[in-house]
Design an enzyme around this catalytic site. Structure first.
Site, short mmCIF file in Angstrom:
data_model
loop_
_atom_site.label_atom_id
_atom_site.label_comp_id
_atom_site.label_asym_id
_atom_site.label_seq_id
_atom_site.Cartn_x
_atom_site.Cartn_y
_atom_site.Cartn_z
N VAL A 52 80.03 77.98 58.50
CA VAL A 52 80.80 77.37 57.31
C VAL A 52 80.49 78.29 56.25
O VAL A 52 79.28 79.02 56.40
CB VAL A 52 80.65 75.92 57.00
CG1 VAL A 52 81.16 74.93 57.86
CG2 VAL A 52 79.03 75.85 56.92
N SER A 53 81.19 78.41 55.08
CA SER A 53 80.92 79.22 53.98
C SER A 53 79.86 79.03 53.05
O SER A 53 79.21 79.64 52.38
CB SER A 53 82.33 79.61 53.23
OG SER A 53 83.07 80.18 54.20
N THR A 54 79.59 77.53 52.80
CA THR A 54 78.82 77.01 51.87
C THR A 54 77.91 76.27 52.34
O THR A 54 78.04 75.64 53.41
CB THR A 54 79.50 76.35 50.86
OG1 THR A 54 79.97 75.27 51.29
CG2 THR A 54 80.45 77.26 50.32
#
Length: 189
Positions: A8-10
């Site tokens: 996931v990006s964050t």
């Protein structure tokens, strides 16, 4: 052996949905590499570790294409690194992404689809830049409106009438630093 990769990006986002899909597909939870970092970042520690630890005959399972890469060039590079280890990669959702066989259609689709994915991102980026440029031309800057702009006239008026900084802070609800910045901007201090 099946090896999973979830990203996931964050930090705020959850990997649970991807992990559940990988486990349902047959990947042992202990063989899932997890990462919370943007797909655009070139150095992804867990991805690199996974590729380094791959054995000949292993298959990397991802939930979808965007989990492993956000650019065509990067995706093709990652696939080459996986193949160099004698391993393959499959996507659960993007079923055309399967390098476990030498099917020329899969290779062709991989190149076309990753190219379309890159095109979509480039178009979104272009539209965003055009929108920001248009907004700037209309006098709008990005972000939240400054508190100073809302109360700058009041600060200037109170200061010209002889109010002390402490009193201006109390009346406007602005911080001392903001009041001083406003006065500086108005060339009153």
């Amino acid at each position: 052996m099946l090896v999973g990769y979830a990203r996931v990006s964050t930090e705020e986002q959850s990997l649970n949905r991807q992990i559940d899909m990988l486990v349902d597909y047959g990947v042992d939870k202990r063989n899932i590499y997890q990462e919370k970092i943007s797909g655009m970042k070139p150095n992804r520690e867990q991805l690199d570790k996974m590729i380094d630890e791959l054995q000949e005959g292993d298959t990397v399972i991802i939930t979808d294409l965007t989990r492993i890469s956000r650019s065509t060039k990067d995706l093709l590079n990652i696939i080459d690194r996986i193949k160099a280890k004698g391993a393959s990669i499959k996507s659960i959702k993007d079923t055309w992404l399967d390098t476990s066989s030498d099917n020329p259609y899969n290779s062709f689709l991989l190149t076309v689809m990753s190219g379309l994915s890159q095109l979509e991102r480039d178009l979104i980026s272009q539209r965003t830049k055009e929108g920001l440029k248009s907004a700037k031309a209309r006098g709008r800057n990005g972000g939240r409106p400054s508190k100073r702009n809302d109360k700058a006239d009041t600060v200037g008026l109170l200061y010209r009438e002889g109010y002390k900084i402490v009193d201006i802070v109390k009346q406007t609800g602005l911080s001392r630093a903001t009041v001083y910045r406003v006065l500086n901007d108005l060339k009153l201090k």
